[in-house]
Design a protein around this motif. Structure first.
Motif, short mmCIF file in Angstrom:
data_model
loop_
_atom_site.label_atom_id
_atom_site.label_comp_id
_atom_site.label_asym_id
_atom_site.label_seq_id
_atom_site.Cartn_x
_atom_site.Cartn_y
_atom_site.Cartn_z
N ASN A 1 0.83 -1.21 0.00
CA ASN A 1 0.00 0.00 0.00
C ASN A 1 0.86 1.26 0.00
N LEU A 2 1.96 1.22 0.76
CA LEU A 2 2.86 2.36 0.83
C LEU A 2 3.49 2.63 -0.54
N GLY A 3 3.89 1.57 -1.24
CA GLY A 3 4.49 1.75 -2.56
C GLY A 3 3.52 2.38 -3.55
N GLU A 4 2.27 1.91 -3.55
CA GLU A 4 1.29 2.49 -4.46
C GLU A 4 0.99 3.94 -4.10
N LEU A 5 0.96 4.25 -2.80
CA LEU A 5 0.73 5.63 -2.38
C LEU A 5 1.88 6.54 -2.81
N CYS A 6 3.12 6.06 -2.65
CA CYS A 6 4.29 6.86 -3.06
C CYS A 6 4.29 7.08 -4.57
N GLN A 7 3.94 6.05 -5.33
CA GLN A 7 3.89 6.23 -6.78
C GLN A 7 2.84 7.25 -7.16
N HIS A 8 1.71 7.26 -6.46
CA HIS A 8 0.65 8.20 -6.75
C HIS A 8 1.02 9.63 -6.36
N LEU A 9 1.69 9.78 -5.21
CA LEU A 9 2.06 11.12 -4.75
C LEU A 9 3.19 11.71 -5.59
N GLY A 10 4.18 10.90 -5.94
CA GLY A 10 5.29 11.40 -6.73
C GLY A 10 6.10 12.44 -5.98
N PHE A 11 6.34 13.59 -6.62
CA PHE A 11 7.17 14.63 -6.00
C PHE A 11 6.47 15.28 -4.82
N GLN A 12 5.15 15.02 -4.63
CA GLN A 12 4.43 15.60 -3.50
C GLN A 12 4.78 14.92 -2.18
N LEU A 13 5.63 13.91 -2.23
CA LEU A 13 6.05 13.26 -0.98
C LEU A 13 6.77 14.24 -0.07
N GLY A 14 7.56 15.12 -0.64
CA GLY A 14 8.27 16.13 0.16
C GLY A 14 9.41 15.52 0.96
N SER A 15 9.62 16.05 2.16
CA SER A 15 10.77 15.66 2.97
C SER A 15 10.65 14.26 3.54
N VAL A 16 9.44 13.70 3.59
CA VAL A 16 9.30 12.36 4.19
C VAL A 16 9.83 11.27 3.27
N VAL A 17 10.24 11.62 2.05
CA VAL A 17 10.72 10.61 1.14
C VAL A 17 11.96 9.92 1.68
N HIS A 18 12.83 10.65 2.36
CA HIS A 18 14.04 10.04 2.89
C HIS A 18 13.71 9.09 4.04
N GLU A 19 12.72 9.47 4.84
CA GLU A 19 12.30 8.58 5.92
C GLU A 19 11.73 7.28 5.35
N VAL A 20 10.97 7.40 4.27
CA VAL A 20 10.39 6.21 3.65
C VAL A 20 11.47 5.31 3.07
N THR A 21 12.42 5.93 2.37
CA THR A 21 13.47 5.11 1.74
C THR A 21 14.34 4.43 2.78
N CYS A 22 14.67 5.11 3.86
CA CYS A 22 15.47 4.48 4.92
C CYS A 22 14.72 3.31 5.54
N CYS A 23 13.41 3.50 5.73
CA CYS A 23 12.62 2.45 6.36
C CYS A 23 12.56 1.20 5.47
N VAL A 24 12.23 1.39 4.19
CA VAL A 24 12.09 0.22 3.33
C VAL A 24 13.43 -0.44 3.06
N THR A 25 14.52 0.35 3.03
CA THR A 25 15.84 -0.26 2.86
C THR A 25 16.21 -1.12 4.06
N ALA A 26 15.90 -0.63 5.24
CA ALA A 26 16.19 -1.42 6.44
C ALA A 26 15.35 -2.69 6.47
N ILE A 27 14.10 -2.59 6.07
CA ILE A 27 13.26 -3.79 6.05
C ILE A 27 13.78 -4.80 5.03
N ALA A 28 14.19 -4.30 3.86
CA ALA A 28 14.72 -5.21 2.84
C ALA A 28 15.98 -5.92 3.30
#
Length: 1080
Positions: free
Chosen positions: A921-948
């Motif tokens: 769900n998070l991936g689909e939401l990020c794809q839909h928001l695109g550049f509107q993610l803003g500053s939280v994009v780094h938090e999202v990428t760090c989180c998913v990288t750690a999970i992976a």
């Protein structure tokens, strides 16, 4: 005239003599009409003959012709006597024939002489016996005069002009033989025979027939040897000429038009022509010659009248070919000789005559099948169907001796066979038992071709479909159902394609039958088998979609329901495993066959329900049979065990259908009630033995309503009918035929029954869908109904009210939300899918009020022993949130932070499936928001990288990598601006080495490839030293989630998720974004 100098007269000199003999008449006759040939009167003939004799006796350069003419006349005493005779017409004819024989000898001598060599670079010179245009014109005039003066007046009555213009008595036979013998001698030389036979074949045949086969009275003065010579010449000429022309001339002789002769042809001539025509027929390619001779001159006819005439003519020719001639030794020998030629008529390539030849072939096959069925089947139908039989499982072929990939039936042969079957069976349209019985054994191969053509681009799809539909339409209903069962794999009535054979795409748009290669991988073999069965089921459903008007689709659907009842009975009789651990191999195979049949029946019923269920029943008889099948299964096997819910829903649907029919959904007649009375014993048994009290009561009420013809209708029937149709009491329900019947009338006990439904011809419009407040309250109560169909119908109605912005529904939105959320937890897929749709619509209409409640429910952690159910419910809520996200569009950015926070918290849940679902769900939401993610994009990428890197479950790690791929796709070309400063550029490549399974690195490579494409797209130049290091066009995916896909290795194109890489785990039964129902 071309040719070298040879001893003897030149052909030009002979033609000059012919012109002199046929010179113009006297000046008094010169006023003849121009353009027409002047008639030769006896006086002119005498004058021309005297001039010729004078020229031959004294003119210079004519001595050689005089000597040659003398030699020719010495070999033909009859011609010599005629030249010297007193009758001018016969004398001129003999003179012409003598000169033509001289010309024949000179042309033959010139043709036998060696040709002069051609000069270098020059075209080859014409043959020595070649005539100029003027000389050919003079030759044709001389032949016409010789036939008209020498042959025509001496023909017998009935063949010639009659006795008025005939010769003196007693001289007819001798003169006729002399003229015919000379003309036959001329016909042996091609240069003279071609113009002679092209224009005067009929008269020459008349003379030969009269002399060789006529009565003795017509041949006075002709010896037996001369008559035998005429018979031999007749056969030789008929063999040498163009056979269709010979057939035409013999047909004319057999029945000459009355305007050309005073009487019809004599009996001996008609019999002789029939015998000669039979000989033409029995020659090699004789059938085609006879057909061409009969049909030549007709164009096939574009109009209806011409087409009908052609059909009658072709049918007559077919009957002639089907009749055995008298000179044949046996009927079987005749059929053996003629049948291959008849089949060849189907393959004529000439477009102008192909249609007529096909009509004749079809008519002949049908005529032979009616008159001699056994011989026609053995010598016509079996060779016609041989290519299809060769690929059938019933064929006795030594396939073990054939190498893998060997072509069993070539593409051209198979395509021609299918087209021939279409022409004979479908176009001929004769539904005799012989034709249907001969076609049935190859229907399995035809169906395999049809299914194969549906998957590929092939011209065979349409003819195969026409053949199958024709058989199903013409066959008896029991035979058609048996064939459908065989095509579906439920029986062995129809042999299918040989298990060791397969269809292969041809180079010309067709298909070929080849020997299948042995598949060593069991998984790959199982995959191909399942795919083939699925394709066959889909093809069968599409085929049945064309048979709905005839009722065949409904009958087969009922047949499958009866098979389903039988399967259920077998399962109940043998609840324990049928094969013990130490059982034999035969018992194991039988058990596997039984399980396979069970799955096939279930698959057929499901496919038919989805493909043709909307208009599958055409009359009340089929509706009764369907209801009887369902009720009989309920009586024999009451709902219990794991499938109790589905069985209960099916029974509720069937009883609701009966209630709807009795309640006025369709107009019933007395005959319909007679059909419905067959359900009374089953309803009575159900009311006594079914364990559920409400069902017992409804069955009893239905029995009463049927027996009273609807006069006594208890109240439970209306509730059941409205629950099935999805309406409330007081609203209009659409009937199956598309008309809106009026509301069911309340009946009293008087038994009048005059108010059932609306009157014939009356029109009723559907009422407004928005109910009164009382109706909304009833819908809310129905949303808690214990019967799943009624509950789901109420939820759908509530969702439609939300979409229509009903004021009462807007006022009670909190109550609606509560009802929807309670039904989301329901175990029935139809119910909770309807609830999910309602929550999503409500949230998209009122996001400010509803979204916080949904997010709070989604973030609530699971506690207690119902952790699994709570996780499933949260996944359903995640589906709701994603539907709301897609519905809000660009305005979803206002709710960005609470949505991201909820999904990130879900990514840390102890349940692995919920974590994977949250990440998806998070991936689909990020794809839909695109550049509107803003500053939280780094938090999202760090989180998913750690999970992976750290998550212990492979499914969760794949979902995390998938988030990266979707994030990069959503950011598009702005990825360098947003992620470049955060050091994310190298992270996708790091995922390649951190995974503990084989699928995750594939998606890591995918993310690297996405990132590389975005970087390269921004470069103003292409660097050859720094080539692209991305994902190849295809990559293997092995052993995903413990299941081998197609033998453990598959290849998927870039950008398409492979099996085992979930976009978002869903609760069982949820529909994905393409509308496909998952689970249950």
């Amino acid at each position: 005239m071309a040719g070298g100098a040879q001893p003897g007269p030149e052909p030009a000199r002979v033609l000059e003599a012919l012109e002199l003999l046929l010179g113009p008449p006297a000046d008094s006759d010169s006023a003849a009409e121009p353009g027409k040939e002047r008639a030769l009167c006896p006086e002119t003939l005498r004058r021309n003959a005297a001039a010729l004799e004078e020229r031959l006796s004294g003119a210079a350069g004519w001595a050689a012709l005089r000597q040659l003419r003398t030699a020719v006349l010495s070999r033909a005493p009859a011609l010599a006597a005629g030249v010297a005779g007193p009758e001018p017409g016969w004398a001129a004819a003999c003179g012409l024939l003598a000169l033509l024989l001289c010309l024949k000898e000179r042309l033959a001598a010139l043709a036998a002489a060696p040709a002069a060599p051609a000069a270098p670079g020059a075209p080859p010179p014409p043959g020595a016996d070649t005539l100029s245009v003027g000389q050919e014109r003079a030759l044709r005039r001389a032949l016409r005069a010789a036939v008209g003066l020498g042959l025509l007046p001496h023909l017998p009555p009935g063949l010639g002009p009659g006795p008025a213009l005939g010769p003196p008595p007693g001289s007819r036979g001798a003169r006729l033989f002399a003229a015919v013998a000379a003309l036959v001698e001329l016909a042996r030389l091609p240069a003279l025979g071609a113009p002679l036979l092209a224009r005067h074949l009929r008269l020459l045949l008349c003379g030969l027939c009269a002399l060789g086969h006529g009565p003795a009275a017509l041949c006075q003065g002709v010896s037996d040897a001369e008559r035998a010579q005429c018979r031999e010449a007749l056969g030789d000429i008929l063999d040498r000429v163009y056979q269709p022309l010979a057939v035409q001339e013999l047909l004319v002789l057999q029945g000459q038009p009355k305007q050309r002769c005073p009487g019809t042809a004599p009996g001996w001539l008609r019999r002789l022509c029939g015998h000669l025509l039979s000989e033409r027929l029995l020659r090699p390619s004789g059938v085609q010659a006879v057909v061409r001779g009969v049909l030549e001159g007709t164009d096939g006819g574009a109009g209806a009248e011409a087409a009908a005439l052609d059909w009658r003519k072709c049918d007559a020719v077919g009957k002639i070919l089907a009749a055995c001639p008298q000179q044949c030794l046996s009927l079987e020998d005749y059929y053996r000789q003629v049948c291959p030629q008849i089949l060849d008529l189907l393959h004529v390539q000439d477009k102008a005559s192909a249609r007529q030849f096909q009509r004749v072939a079809t008519s002949t096959v049908l005529s032979m099948a009616r008159e001699q069925p056994q011989l026609a089947e053995r010598l016509l139908l079996q060779p016609l169907l041989a290519p299809l039989r060769r690929g059938s499982e019933a064929a006795e072929l030594a396939l073990q001796d054939l190498t893998a990939g060997a072509v069993l039936v070539p593409e051209a042969e198979l395509g021609s066979c299918v087209e021939d079957v279409l022409k004979v069976f479908v176009v001929g349209n004769d539904s005799s038992s012989l034709l249907l019985g001969s076609l049935q054994p190859v229907l399995g191969v035809v169906f395999s071709l049809y299914s194969f053509a549906r998957q590929n681009v092939s011209y065979l799809r349409s003819p195969c479909q026409d053949i199958l539909l024709w058989f199903l339409e013409k066959a008896e209903r029991e035979q058609a159902l048996a064939v459908l069962g065989g095509l579906a794999g439920l029986s062995s009535h129809v042999p299918t394609l040989h298990p060791r054979c397969q269809l292969q795409v041809g180079s010309e748009g067709g298909a070929a039958i080849v020997v299948q290669e042995t598949i060593s991988d069991e998984d790959e073999a199982l995959y191909q088998k399942i795919s083939l069965e699925q394709c066959h089921v889909e093809s069968l459903v599409e085929l049945l979609s064309h048979c709905q008007k005839s009722g065949l689709a409904g009958d087969f659907f009922i047949h499958c329901l009866k098979e389903l009842t039988q399967v259920a009975a077998e399962d109940e009789e043998a609840p324990k495993p049928a094969v013990e651990p130490g059982g034999s191999l035969l018992e194991l195979e039988q058990e596997q066959a039984r399980q396979g049949r069970k799955l096939l029946v279930l698959q057929l019923v499901a496919a038919l329900c989805q493909g043709v269920s909307d208009t599958v029943f055409t009359d009340m008889e089929q509706v009764q049979q369907f209801l009887a099948a369902v009720l009989q299964r309920a009586c024999a096997h009451p709902a219990r065990g794991p499938g109790a819910a589905a069985e209960a829903q099916t029974l509720a649907m069937a009883m609701g259908l009966v209630a709807a029919v009795l309640g006025g959904a369709v107009q019933l007649k007395s005959s319909d009630f007679a059909v419905l009375k067959r359900l009374v014993p089953l309803l009575e048994e159900l009311s006594r033995s079914y364990p559920e009290p409400l069902t017992q009561e409804l069955a009893s009420d239905l029995r009463i309503a049927i027996l009273t013809h609807g006069a006594c209708s208890p109240g439970s029937l209306g509730a059941a009918a409205h629950g099935l149709l999805g309406t409330q009491p007081g609203t209009a329900a659409w009937s199956p035929a598309g008309a809106a019947p009026g509301p069911p009338a309340h009946r009293d006990g008087s038994g009048t029954g005059q108010s059932r439904g609306r009157a014939p011809g009356a029109s009723a419009a559907p009422r407004a869908p928005s109910p009164a407040p009382g109706g909304l309250q009833e819908l809310l109560e129905s949303a808690c109904d214990p019967q799943p169909p009624a509950r789901a119908a109420a939820l759908r109605r509530l969702a439609s009210l939300v979409t229509q912005r009903d004021p009462e529904a807007a006022r009670l939105q909190e109550k609606l939300l509560q009802v929807f959320l309670e039904n989301v937890q329901h175990e029935d897929a139809f119910v909770y899918l309807s609830a999910i749709q309602g929550v999503a619509l409500l949230s998209s209409e009122y996001p400010e009020r509803i979204l916080p409640v949904l997010l709070a429910q989604y973030e609530r952690p699971a506690q207690g022993k119902e952790d699994t159910m709570a996780a499933v419910t949260r996944m359903k809520l995640g589906e709701v949130l994603m539907r709301v996200t897609r519905a809000l569009g660009d305005t979803v950015c206002r709710h960005r932070e609470p949505l991201i926070r909820a999904f990130l918290r879900g990514a840390r849940d102890p349940d692995g499936a919920l974590r994977a679902s949250s990440l998806s769900n998070l991936g689909e939401l990020c794809q839909h928001l695109g550049f509107q993610l803003g500053s939280v994009v780094h938090e999202v990428t760090c989180c998913v990288t750690a999970i992976a890197r750290t998550d212990p479950e492979a499914e969760v790690r794949r979902a995390a990598v998938h988030v990266v791929v979707l994030l990069l796709r959503g950011l598009s070309e702005k990825v360098t601006e947003i992620l470049g400063k955060g050091g994310f550029v190298g992270r996708p490549s790091e995922l390649l080495g951190c995974a503990m399974d084989s699928a995750t690195p594939c998606w890591g490579s995918a993310s690297s490839g996405e990132l590389w494409e975005l970087f390269v797209a921004d470069l103003p130049w292409k660097c050859p030293v720094f080539p692209r290091r991305g994902l190849p066009a295809q990559f293997p995916v092995r052993s995903v989630s413990g299941l081998s896909s197609r033998g453990g290795s598959s290849r998927f194109p870039r950008g398409i998720p492979a099996a085992g890489i979930p976009t978002r785990p869903r609760a069982p039964g949820l529909r994905d974004r393409h509308g496909v129902l998952r689970g249950n």
